[in-house]
Design a protein around this motif. Structure first.
Motif, PDB file in Angstrom:
ATOM      1  N   ARG A  99       0.828  -1.191   0.000  1.00  0.00           N
ATOM      2  CA  ARG A  99       0.000   0.000   0.000  1.00  0.00           C
ATOM      3  C   ARG A  99       0.872   1.254   0.000  1.00  0.00           C
ATOM      4  O   ARG A  99       1.731   1.436   0.831  1.00  0.00           O
ATOM      5  CB  ARG A  99      -0.895  -0.002   1.239  1.00  0.00           C
ATOM      6  N   ARG A 100       0.614   2.144  -0.937  1.00  0.00           N
ATOM      7  CA  ARG A 100       1.464   3.320  -1.092  1.00  0.00           C
ATOM      8  C   ARG A 100       1.309   4.301   0.064  1.00  0.00           C
ATOM      9  O   ARG A 100       2.169   5.149   0.278  1.00  0.00           O
ATOM     10  CB  ARG A 100       1.133   4.032  -2.418  1.00  0.00           C
ATOM     11  N   HIS A 101       0.216   4.227   0.823  1.00  0.00           N
ATOM     12  CA  HIS A 101       0.005   5.208   1.877  1.00  0.00           C
ATOM     13  C   HIS A 101       0.482   4.705   3.237  1.00  0.00           C
ATOM     14  O   HIS A 101       0.192   5.304   4.261  1.00  0.00           O
ATOM     15  CB  HIS A 101      -1.485   5.558   1.963  1.00  0.00           C
ATOM     16  N   GLU A 102       1.248   3.632   3.254  1.00  0.00           N
ATOM     17  CA  GLU A 102       1.757   3.124   4.514  1.00  0.00           C
ATOM     18  C   GLU A 102       2.549   4.190   5.265  1.00  0.00           C
ATOM     19  O   GLU A 102       3.244   4.995   4.684  1.00  0.00           O
ATOM     20  CB  GLU A 102       2.725   1.954   4.282  1.00  0.00           C
ATOM     21  N   ARG A 103       2.463   4.129   6.577  1.00  0.00           N
ATOM     22  CA  ARG A 103       3.323   4.931   7.420  1.00  0.00           C
ATOM     23  C   ARG A 103       4.332   4.011   8.073  1.00  0.00           C
ATOM     24  O   ARG A 103       4.105   2.812   8.175  1.00  0.00           O
ATOM     25  CB  ARG A 103       2.470   5.659   8.470  1.00  0.00           C
ATOM     26  N   ARG A 129       4.914  -0.899   9.047  1.00  0.00           N
ATOM     27  CA  ARG A 129       5.848  -1.896   8.525  1.00  0.00           C
ATOM     28  C   ARG A 129       6.739  -2.370   9.657  1.00  0.00           C
ATOM     29  O   ARG A 129       7.371  -1.586  10.342  1.00  0.00           O
ATOM     30  CB  ARG A 129       6.704  -1.271   7.419  1.00  0.00           C
ATOM     31  N   ASP A 152      11.917  -1.296  -2.522  1.00  0.00           N
ATOM     32  CA  ASP A 152      10.677  -1.004  -1.793  1.00  0.00           C
ATOM     33  C   ASP A 152       9.784  -0.151  -2.682  1.00  0.00           C
ATOM     34  O   ASP A 152      10.284   0.718  -3.418  1.00  0.00           O
ATOM     35  CB  ASP A 152      10.986  -0.268  -0.492  1.00  0.00           C
ATOM     36  N   ASN A 162       7.617   1.916  -1.548  1.00  0.00           N
ATOM     37  CA  ASN A 162       7.312   3.157  -0.841  1.00  0.00           C
ATOM     38  C   ASN A 162       8.568   4.041  -0.746  1.00  0.00           C
ATOM     39  O   ASN A 162       9.510   3.699  -0.039  1.00  0.00           O
ATOM     40  CB  ASN A 162       6.801   2.819   0.565  1.00  0.00           C
ATOM     41  N   ASN A 173       9.083   6.763   0.788  1.00  0.00           N
ATOM     42  CA  ASN A 173       9.327   7.266   2.136  1.00  0.00           C
ATOM     43  C   ASN A 173      10.141   6.280   2.957  1.00  0.00           C
ATOM     44  O   ASN A 173      11.009   6.663   3.748  1.00  0.00           O
ATOM     45  CB  ASN A 173       8.000   7.559   2.844  1.00  0.00           C
ATOM     46  N   GLN A 179      13.370   1.930  -5.917  1.00  0.00           N
ATOM     47  CA  GLN A 179      11.916   1.913  -5.771  1.00  0.00           C
ATOM     48  C   GLN A 179      11.348   0.925  -6.781  1.00  0.00           C
ATOM     49  O   GLN A 179      11.629   1.016  -7.990  1.00  0.00           O
ATOM     50  CB  GLN A 179      11.319   3.303  -6.001  1.00  0.00           C
ATOM     51  N   ASP A 199       8.306  -2.646  -7.405  1.00  0.00           N
ATOM     52  CA  ASP A 199       7.160  -3.480  -7.019  1.00  0.00           C
ATOM     53  C   ASP A 199       7.595  -4.936  -6.918  1.00  0.00           C
ATOM     54  O   ASP A 199       8.207  -5.473  -7.851  1.00  0.00           O
ATOM     55  CB  ASP A 199       6.082  -3.314  -8.092  1.00  0.00           C
TER      56      ASP A 199
END
Length: 235
Positions: A3-7, A11, A77, A79, A81, A105, A107
């Motif tokens: 999920r791209r919106h992970e914080r 993780r 990764d 993500n 961030n 970066q 997938d």
């Protein structure tokens, strides 16, 4: 895909015991080309680098060998961030990015690396968040050389009856509540618990790894199955 919106708190990093066991099973060596997927924070990659340095220096009394110079660890990764966190940690640890570490970066289901280019592949607490696990396993198989090792460290299913009951109560009731109290984010921690329950049980996941083409597939339960390490070899 992840999920791209992970914080960052969504993780998991590999705890000391589990991380050490993962690296022990991988058995890194000087000159190794290794890919760590969903490892943007660098936790596994740093352990691999340190183990290789330790092995090399014991064998050469501290002299930098050509094989060690050929060592390359790729951290992949989806993500950006997470990758920035890893790069910052690498700088703090004094690693020379150009020498042994690359941050990419990408997938897990569509890796940019060439066929048969890696000696090892690890994914720690990441495959549970992949949309199509079969695609990620297929890609892992594709990028590994013959003899290359696949290792997956993941939250799994408890196999001790009494412990399982306690763990179920803890995970469904306590973890989301703690997430809301500490991070103000019950939803992310609820997702964590639900994603663990949806993830295939150890035997089923081992079968999926075999179906991807891997041989000598096995798994080891840690902490009664709260965490499991699955492994396989491309022959």
């Amino acid at each position: 895909q992840l999920r791209r919106h992970e914080r960052p708190h969504e993780r998991w990093a590999a705890p000391a015991l589990e991380g050490q066991r993962l690296i022990s099973k991988l058995n890194p060596f000087p000159g190794m080309k290794h890919l760590d997927v969903a490892g943007g924070t660098g936790d596994v990659a740093f352990r691999v680098v340190e183990r290789i340095k330790s092995v090399s220096h014991r064998a050469t009394q501290g002299t930098l060998t050509d094989m060690e110079e050929d060592t390359h660890i790729y951290v992949c990764d989806i993500n950006p961030n997470m990758l920035e966190v890893g790069k910052k940690r690498a700088a703090e640890k004094g690693y020379n990015e150009e020498q042994c570490l690359s941050w990419v970066q990408g997938d897990a289901e569509a890796l940019s690396f060439e066929d048969g280019s890696m000696d090892g592949y690890t994914i720690a607490f990441g495959i549970r968040n992949v949309t199509h696990i079969e695609k990620a396993l297929s890609e892992a198989y594709r990028v590994l050389k013959k003899g290359g090792r696949f290792l997956c460290l993941e939250l799994s299913h408890v196999d001790v009856p009494v412990f399982k009951d306690i763990y179920d109560i803890y995970s469904f009731s306590v973890i989301p509540a703690v997430g809301e109290l500490v991070a103000g984010d019950r939803q992310s921690y609820q997702y964590l618990v639900e994603s663990i329950r949806r993830f295939p049980k150890q035997e089923k996941f081992a079968q999926m790894i075999q179906e991807a083409g891997f041989e000598a597939v096995e798994y080891e339960n840690l902490v009664g199955g709260v965490v499991a390490i699955h492994s396989g070899v491309k022959l």
